[in-house]
Design a protein around this motif. Structure first.
Motif, PDB file in Angstrom:
ATOM      1  N   VAL A   1      -1.043   5.193 -12.169  1.00  0.00           N
ATOM      2  CA  VAL A   1      -2.220   4.492 -11.644  1.00  0.00           C
ATOM      3  C   VAL A   1      -1.803   3.040 -11.420  1.00  0.00           C
ATOM      4  CG1 VAL A   1      -4.607   3.821 -12.039  1.00  0.00           C
ATOM      5  CG2 VAL A   1      -3.763   6.003 -12.932  1.00  0.00           C
ATOM      6  N   PRO A   2      -1.449   2.698 -10.181  1.00  0.00           N
ATOM      7  CA  PRO A   2      -0.935   1.344  -9.926  1.00  0.00           C
ATOM      8  C   PRO A   2      -2.007   0.292 -10.128  1.00  0.00           C
ATOM      9  CG  PRO A   2      -1.300   2.502  -7.867  1.00  0.00           C
ATOM     10  CD  PRO A   2      -1.516   3.514  -8.957  1.00  0.00           C
ATOM     11  N   ALA A   3      -1.565  -0.875 -10.504  1.00  0.00           N
ATOM     12  CA  ALA A   3      -2.489  -1.995 -10.697  1.00  0.00           C
ATOM     13  C   ALA A   3      -3.060  -2.440  -9.365  1.00  0.00           C
ATOM     14  CB  ALA A   3      -1.756  -3.153 -11.369  1.00  0.00           C
ATOM     15  N   ALA A   4      -4.185  -3.142  -9.450  1.00  0.00           N
ATOM     16  CA  ALA A   4      -4.788  -3.720  -8.245  1.00  0.00           C
ATOM     17  C   ALA A   4      -3.837  -4.764  -7.674  1.00  0.00           C
ATOM     18  CB  ALA A   4      -6.128  -4.355  -8.599  1.00  0.00           C
ATOM     19  N   PRO A   5      -4.022  -5.117  -6.408  1.00  0.00           N
ATOM     20  CA  PRO A   5      -3.161  -6.147  -5.800  1.00  0.00           C
ATOM     21  C   PRO A   5      -3.065  -7.379  -6.674  1.00  0.00           C
ATOM     22  CG  PRO A   5      -4.570  -5.176  -4.150  1.00  0.00           C
ATOM     23  CD  PRO A   5      -5.015  -4.599  -5.460  1.00  0.00           C
ATOM     24  N   ARG A   6      -1.885  -7.905  -6.818  1.00  0.00           N
ATOM     25  CA  ARG A   6      -1.651  -8.981  -7.771  1.00  0.00           C
ATOM     26  C   ARG A   6      -1.879 -10.361  -7.203  1.00  0.00           C
ATOM     27  NH1 ARG A   6       3.740  -8.281 -10.999  1.00  0.00           N
ATOM     28  NH2 ARG A   6       2.865 -10.190 -11.893  1.00  0.00           N
ATOM     29  N   LYS A   7      -2.579 -10.444  -6.079  1.00  0.00           N
ATOM     30  CA  LYS A   7      -2.881 -11.776  -5.559  1.00  0.00           C
ATOM     31  C   LYS A   7      -3.739 -12.555  -6.545  1.00  0.00           C
ATOM     32  CE  LYS A   7      -2.413 -11.232  -0.601  1.00  0.00           C
ATOM     33  NZ  LYS A   7      -3.084 -11.347   0.705  1.00  0.00           N
ATOM     34  N   ALA A   8      -4.481 -11.805  -7.395  1.00  0.00           N
ATOM     35  CA  ALA A   8      -5.317 -12.483  -8.388  1.00  0.00           C
ATOM     36  C   ALA A   8      -4.458 -13.290  -9.360  1.00  0.00           C
ATOM     37  CB  ALA A   8      -6.152 -11.457  -9.156  1.00  0.00           C
ATOM     38  N   ASP A   9      -3.168 -12.925  -9.487  1.00  0.00           N
ATOM     39  CA  ASP A   9      -2.278 -13.674 -10.365  1.00  0.00           C
ATOM     40  C   ASP A   9      -1.827 -14.994  -9.738  1.00  0.00           C
ATOM     41  OD1 ASP A   9      -2.514 -11.603 -12.103  1.00  0.00           O
ATOM     42  OD2 ASP A   9      -0.584 -10.686 -11.610  1.00  0.00           O
ATOM     43  N   ASP A  10      -2.162 -15.179  -8.500  1.00  0.00           N
ATOM     44  CA  ASP A  10      -1.754 -16.401  -7.790  1.00  0.00           C
ATOM     45  C   ASP A  10      -2.973 -17.271  -7.575  1.00  0.00           C
ATOM     46  OD1 ASP A  10      -0.721 -18.376  -6.218  1.00  0.00           O
ATOM     47  OD2 ASP A  10      -0.632 -17.152  -4.395  1.00  0.00           O
ATOM     48  N   PRO A  11      -3.160 -18.314  -8.347  1.00  0.00           N
ATOM     49  CA  PRO A  11      -4.357 -19.145  -8.197  1.00  0.00           C
ATOM     50  C   PRO A  11      -4.461 -19.828  -6.842  1.00  0.00           C
ATOM     51  CG  PRO A  11      -2.769 -20.194  -9.651  1.00  0.00           C
ATOM     52  CD  PRO A  11      -2.277 -18.803  -9.413  1.00  0.00           C
ATOM     53  N   LEU A  12      -3.321 -19.995  -6.152  1.00  0.00           N
ATOM     54  CA  LEU A  12      -3.357 -20.652  -4.856  1.00  0.00           C
ATOM     55  C   LEU A  12      -3.691 -19.690  -3.726  1.00  0.00           C
ATOM     56  CD1 LEU A  12      -0.314 -23.115  -5.004  1.00  0.00           C
ATOM     57  CD2 LEU A  12      -2.643 -23.399  -5.867  1.00  0.00           C
ATOM     58  N   SER A  13      -3.843 -18.397  -4.019  1.00  0.00           N
ATOM     59  CA  SER A  13      -4.113 -17.430  -2.950  1.00  0.00           C
ATOM     60  C   SER A  13      -5.472 -17.640  -2.304  1.00  0.00           C
ATOM     61  CB  SER A  13      -4.013 -15.996  -3.494  1.00  0.00           C
ATOM     62  OG  SER A  13      -5.021 -15.758  -4.467  1.00  0.00           O
ATOM     63  N   VAL A  14      -6.349 -18.405  -2.970  1.00  0.00           N
ATOM     64  CA  VAL A  14      -7.682 -18.643  -2.405  1.00  0.00           C
ATOM     65  C   VAL A  14      -7.661 -19.750  -1.359  1.00  0.00           C
ATOM     66  CG1 VAL A  14      -8.869 -17.866  -4.486  1.00  0.00           C
ATOM     67  CG2 VAL A  14      -8.219 -20.271  -4.276  1.00  0.00           C
ATOM     68  N   LEU A  15      -6.528 -20.400  -1.194  1.00  0.00           N
ATOM     69  CA  LEU A  15      -6.438 -21.532  -0.276  1.00  0.00           C
ATOM     70  C   LEU A  15      -5.922 -21.105   1.084  1.00  0.00           C
ATOM     71  CD1 LEU A  15      -4.782 -24.178  -2.654  1.00  0.00           C
ATOM     72  CD2 LEU A  15      -7.217 -23.708  -2.312  1.00  0.00           C
ATOM     73  N   THR A  16      -6.248 -21.898   2.084  1.00  0.00           N
ATOM     74  CA  THR A  16      -5.675 -21.696   3.413  1.00  0.00           C
ATOM     75  C   THR A  16      -4.216 -22.150   3.383  1.00  0.00           C
ATOM     76  OG1 THR A  16      -6.216 -23.904   4.203  1.00  0.00           O
ATOM     77  CG2 THR A  16      -7.923 -22.201   4.442  1.00  0.00           C
TER      78      THR A  16
ATOM     79  N   GLU B   1       0.831  -1.207   0.000  1.00  0.00           N
ATOM     80  CA  GLU B   1       0.000   0.000   0.000  1.00  0.00           C
ATOM     81  C   GLU B   1       0.862   1.254   0.000  1.00  0.00           C
ATOM     82  OE1 GLU B   1      -3.232   0.745  -0.471  1.00  0.00           O
ATOM     83  OE2 GLU B   1      -3.156  -1.352  -1.128  1.00  0.00           O
ATOM     84  N   ARG B   2       1.978   1.223   0.692  1.00  0.00           N
ATOM     85  CA  ARG B   2       2.881   2.376   0.673  1.00  0.00           C
ATOM     86  C   ARG B   2       3.449   2.584  -0.720  1.00  0.00           C
ATOM     87  NH1 ARG B   2       6.886   2.523   5.740  1.00  0.00           N
ATOM     88  NH2 ARG B   2       7.743   4.113   4.334  1.00  0.00           N
ATOM     89  N   ALA B   3       3.803   1.485  -1.403  1.00  0.00           N
ATOM     90  CA  ALA B   3       4.321   1.602  -2.765  1.00  0.00           C
ATOM     91  C   ALA B   3       3.249   2.138  -3.703  1.00  0.00           C
ATOM     92  CB  ALA B   3       4.830   0.238  -3.251  1.00  0.00           C
ATOM     93  N   ARG B   4       2.003   1.710  -3.521  1.00  0.00           N
ATOM     94  CA  ARG B   4       0.905   2.222  -4.341  1.00  0.00           C
ATOM     95  C   ARG B   4       0.707   3.721  -4.123  1.00  0.00           C
ATOM     96  NH1 ARG B   4      -1.053  -2.856  -3.552  1.00  0.00           N
ATOM     97  NH2 ARG B   4      -1.409  -3.912  -5.527  1.00  0.00           N
ATOM     98  N   ALA B   5       0.749   4.119  -2.846  1.00  0.00           N
ATOM     99  CA  ALA B   5       0.568   5.542  -2.553  1.00  0.00           C
ATOM    100  C   ALA B   5       1.669   6.375  -3.211  1.00  0.00           C
ATOM    101  CB  ALA B   5       0.569   5.756  -1.039  1.00  0.00           C
ATOM    102  N   GLU B   6       2.901   5.871  -3.176  1.00  0.00           N
ATOM    103  CA  GLU B   6       3.997   6.596  -3.803  1.00  0.00           C
ATOM    104  C   GLU B   6       3.816   6.647  -5.321  1.00  0.00           C
ATOM    105  OE1 GLU B   6       6.690   8.292  -2.750  1.00  0.00           O
ATOM    106  OE2 GLU B   6       5.955   8.140  -0.703  1.00  0.00           O
ATOM    107  N   LEU B   7       3.362   5.544  -5.905  1.00  0.00           N
ATOM    108  CA  LEU B   7       3.131   5.525  -7.349  1.00  0.00           C
ATOM    109  C   LEU B   7       2.040   6.518  -7.739  1.00  0.00           C
ATOM    110  CD1 LEU B   7       3.426   1.777  -8.400  1.00  0.00           C
ATOM    111  CD2 LEU B   7       4.637   3.698  -9.429  1.00  0.00           C
ATOM    112  N   ARG B   8       0.983   6.558  -6.959  1.00  0.00           N
ATOM    113  CA  ARG B   8      -0.081   7.528  -7.260  1.00  0.00           C
ATOM    114  C   ARG B   8       0.452   8.955  -7.180  1.00  0.00           C
ATOM    115  NH1 ARG B   8      -3.464   3.558  -4.662  1.00  0.00           N
ATOM    116  NH2 ARG B   8      -3.000   4.447  -2.605  1.00  0.00           N
ATOM    117  N   ALA B   9       1.361   9.203  -6.242  1.00  0.00           N
ATOM    118  CA  ALA B   9       1.930  10.544  -6.093  1.00  0.00           C
ATOM    119  C   ALA B   9       2.787  10.943  -7.293  1.00  0.00           C
ATOM    120  CB  ALA B   9       2.761  10.629  -4.819  1.00  0.00           C
TER     121      ALA B   9
END
Length: 895
Positions: free
Chosen positions: A820-835, A808-816
């Motif tokens: 326009v930073p990309a959304a969190p890239r957890k969507a690129d990780d198919p295993l992120s939905v698992l425990t 989030e700090r990196a996103r804030a700096e990019l916006r400054a």
């Protein structure tokens, strides 16, 4: 029908319903004798008509026979052992006396028990009913509790009934109190006069057994209302007195049969008869409802009957009966006959007997080969009691103390060690006694006091064995490192220097730690580096490897740390060194976190926490909590990080664990930095004593001081970190040193050089922090395009690692910068939905590992592994195991 137990019955029926639905569960029912624990187990059995049922009953006289109770519980399912993985089948067969190879691994026995219960459950549900669990032998308790704490999706319900003293931390408990007056009245015969009923309700104090048995013991006058004043005995004692009266009224043959059966405890009709019990006497006892005979097995109707039969007999008769039982077992082919014979001989002796003591030593060693450490301790302890020679007695006490320590019985181990004669000369015995006392103090007192115990004992050992003295001095330095006490370390190191030199990485490492504690970073890192890289590591056992692994942390050697700690974990699992495994988990989890494998690190540290809590290793719990907080700080889990760190620090401060407290404060400091609160972070870093790990946290301290506008408070930690990095010569530490210089000196060349150095390192989290700091500097220099390149690189790494606060700090700096930073890239990780647990299992399954092998690695049952895969498949959008490999390969996030 049960009176007054509707809530308890509902809890049991809920547990059974969950088991039928595939969800395992456990329940411990506690209460005094006669309070109704067994009745609730009978209720559970009656409600489990559609379930498989296993039953086990603790027998007091078998409490020192390793795995006797486990064999009793599993006996109807032993034919399924062959379906287990080979290593598990061998371990469990050896533990139960069914194989030729004795198990060396208590964990494998526990895991095999879990797997066997899952196999017995099959596609249905299984109910395990365990009565009088307080009388189970320790080895059986260890195996069953290991399994109970890891039940998940096997459809197994385990219900333990026990009095106080049964160790069941972490399991759900149901404490039984007395029945209310209405329920108590329902148990009494209707023919009693009202005043007699009232008196009995008052006397029984809600104890169901007393309510049932006391009316039958009333005389005609008492039934008519002439009751004597109330005695001062507890209910259980009054009921036992009633049983004594019943026994006293029996014929001599019946009393003898009851005494022999009570002294034997095995329930084997052949042994009891062989020791002198007549069939007529046994039949008489059965007719009077004091015992039951089923085929070739004898059982008492209630444990208090056994106690009454034994305790009411004169001591001379008890001694004679034990001798007769020993004779009856002489030619027995039962696997545990020799052990039982030795114990009966010991029970028949008044005073000392060296011959019986030697037999008990053999019992102890057999128990040790089967992983029965508590039984080993008990046999050695009794052997010591039978020993007249004070020196030999002390040796046996020392062996008992070490075995008790291995079993996690710290208080008992220390008491045994304290019982040894002070004038023993054998350096092995002296060292063992010192180690036991120091170990107890280390786990339950403070590491500084443990170190002092070692140092106080060194002169005695040094006069007899310089080698034994060397290892004690190394142990004292380890205590000093945990306590952060340079004085103790230097005192021990001075002792090492005057002893004949031993070419060992442990000695070099200990001397290196001493120098590090005293502020000699260069000399310390040189000696510790020699220890960590030496070829002699191959010859070290688990304790030595554990010590060597810990040296990697102050050396900045993350990969080497993970390598050695992983080897220790594997060796502990293989050899069953359960006491060392919690320490190995802590090192391995910390190393995994350092290498940014946060999912693995959390799973490892949580496993260590569970194990340390089971063992009662309070100090290790503190270390693990602080280490877990350190990992959670990287991912920005604010709530859990704070909870673990604050509790871990409070515990560590109270226990004198400076090392653990330092890791906890480092965790809070890193969390505050991630939250953008440099003042709060600086406060945490400056609270860490300026020894040991402060060289590692110094870089964060520099950043907190600069970001908080206090550059003068960055000078000392900067000098400290630069000196350390210069000596350890690691790419990541070199890069971090350059980042610190760039922050203090505001020199772009240092930033650029740092980014290049990170490319050869193994810590992407630190690389992203350097790129973030560089990008922030570039943006403030109005070089927005250059800043974006660094900030995008930082954001990609933070997102990939799941370091949300920093992302989030990196996103804030990019916006400054206007980006326009990309959304969190957890969507690129198919295993992120698992425990985390599902991720572990999926990655192993994707590599082709079978459910059985996954279960063995993760201390689960194969059925639980299958359950987690079943839950993971729809989350991943797949329908078969063959699709797992492609999904796992597309996940860039390390676990």
């Amino acid at each position: 029908m049960l009176y007054g137990r509707s809530r308890e019955q509902a809890d049991i029926e809920r547990l059974l319903a969950e088991a039928r639905a595939g969800q395992s569960g456990t329940l411990v029912i506690r209460g005094q004798a006669g309070i109704g624990k067994s009745a609730l187990l009978h209720h559970a059995a009656a409600r489990a008509e559609d379930m498989r049922v296993l039953r086990g009953v603790g027998i007091e006289s078998e409490a020192e026979l390793p795995f006797a109770a486990l064999h009793s519980l599993l006996r109807t399912g032993l034919g399924r052992i062959r379906t287990l993985p080979d290593a598990q089948a061998t371990a469990l067969s050896g533990a139960l006396g069914l194989g030729d190879v004795a198990p060396e691994n208590r964990f494998l026995v526990g895991l095999a028990t879990l797997s066997l219960l899952s196999e017995i459950a099959g596609d249905g549900a299984l109910l395990c009913l365990i009565d009088d669990a307080q009388w189970f032998d320790q080895a059986s308790i260890d195996a069953l509790l290991f399994a109970a704490r890891r039940l998940d999706a096997e459809g197994v319900a385990m219900i333990f009934a026990a009095r106080e003293g049964f160790p069941a931390a972490g399991l759900s408990e149901l404490r039984l109190g007395g029945l209310d007056d209405a329920a108590a009245a329902a148990l009494l015969p209707d023919v009693l006069l009202p005043q007699v009923r009232e008196r009995l309700i008052e006397e029984a104090d809600g104890n169901p057994l007393a309510l049932i048995e006391l009316p039958a013991a009333l005389t005609a006058e008492q039934r008519a209302g002439r009751l004597s004043p109330v005695g001062a005995m507890p209910v259980a004692d009054r009921v036992q007195e009633m049983f004594r009266n019943q026994i006293a009224a029996l014929p001599e043959a019946a009393r003898t049969a009851l005494l022999i059966a009570a002294a034997d405890g095995s329930g084997e009709l052949e042994t009891v008869v062989g020791a002198g019990a007549s069939l007529q006497g046994l039949e008489s006892a059965e007719r009077n409802r004091l015992m039951e005979i089923r085929g070739t097995t004898i059982g008492f109707r209630h444990p208090l009957i056994r106690a009454a039969a034994y305790q009411s007999a004169p001591v001379t008769r008890r001694l004679a009966v034990h001798r007769a039982l020993a004779d009856a077992l002489t030619d027995s082919v039962a696997v545990d006959a020799a052990d039982r014979r030795a114990w009966h001989l010991a029970s028949a002796v008044l005073g000392t007997d060296e011959g019986v003591a030697r037999e008990l030593e053999e019992v102890a060693e057999r128990a040790r080969t089967r992983g029965g450490y508590a039984a080993t301790a008990a046999a050695y302890e009794r052997a010591a009691e039978l020993t007249a020679d004070p020196v030999r007695r002390s040796g046996r006490l020392a062996a008992a103390a070490l075995a008790a320590s291995d079993a996690g019985l710290m208080g008992r181990a220390a008491a045994l060690a304290d019982s040894a004669t002070p004038d023993v000369d054998d350096p092995l015995v002296i060292s063992a006694l010192i180690q036991v006392r120091a170990h107890r103090e280390f786990e339950q007192g403070t590491p500084l006091a443990a170190g002092r115990i070692v140092m106080d004992g060194v002169p005695r050992v040094m006069a007899r064995s310089s080698e034994r003295a060397t290892w004690l001095l190394v142990e004292a330095i380890r205590c000093a490192w945990s306590a952060g006490d340079a004085g103790l370390a230097e005192e021990a190191a001075a002792g090492l220097r005057v002893l004949p030199e031993i070419d060992s990485p442990l000695v070099r490492g200990a001397l290196g730690l001493t120098r590090m504690l005293s502020g000699d970073i260069g000399g310390g890192t040189e000696l510790m580096g020699e220890a960590v890289d030496g070829h002699a590591l191959a010859e070290l056992g688990v304790p030595g490897l554990t010590f060597t692994a810990s040296l990697c942390f102050p050396l900045g050697r993350a990969a080497r740390y993970e390598e050695i700690a992983g080897r220790v974990v594997a060796e502990c699992r293989k050899s069953g060194m359960i006491g060392w495994l919690a320490v190995a988990f802590q090192d391995h989890g910390l190393a995994q976190g350092w290498l940014c494998r946060y999912g693995e690190a959390r799973a490892t540290l949580n496993a260590g926490l569970r194990l340390a809590a089971e063992l009662g290793h309070e100090h290790q719990v503190s270390h693990l909590m602080c280490s877990l907080a350190w990992v959670l700080a990287h991912q920005g889990d604010v709530e859990q990080c704070r909870a673990n760190a604050e509790e871990g620090i409070a515990r560590a401060d109270g226990q004198g664990l400076a090392l653990a407290a330092a890791i906890g404060r480092w965790a809070l400091g890193r969390l505050e930095l991630g939250l953008g609160r440099p003042d709060a972070a600086l406060q945490q870093f400056e609270a860490i004593p300026s020894t040991g790990l402060t060289v590692l946290s110094a870089a964060d301290q520099v950043e907190a001081a600069i970001r908080g506008g206090r550059p003068e408070r960055a000078k000392e930690p900067l000098a400290r970190y630069l000196e350390w990095a210069r000596h350890v010569r690691q790419p990541s530490s070199d890069a971090i040193a350059l980042r610190c210089r760039a922050l203090v000196e505001k020199d772009e060349a240092h930033f650029a050089h740092a980014v290049r150095c990170h490319e050869a390192g193994d810590q992407p989290y630190e690389q992203a922090r350097t790129q973030l700091a560089y990008g922030e500097w570039l943006r403030r220099a109005r070089r927005r395009a250059d800043a974006r390149a660094q900030l995008r690189g930082a954001l990609e790494i933070f997102d990939r690692l799941g370091a949300e606060l920093w992302a989030e700090r990196a996103r804030a700096e990019l916006r400054a910068t206007g980006d326009v930073p990309a959304a969190p890239r957890k969507a690129d990780d198919p295993l992120s939905v698992l425990t985390p647990r599902e991720r572990q299992i999926v990655r192993l399954a994707a590599n082709g590992t079978s459910n059985r092998d996954i279960a063995a690695q993760l201390f689960l049952s194969p059925r639980t592994v299958g359950y987690h895969l079943y839950k993971a498949f729809p989350k991943l959008g797949i329908t078969s195991r063959s699709q797992l490999a492609a999904v796992a390969r597309s996940s860039p996030v390390p676990d």
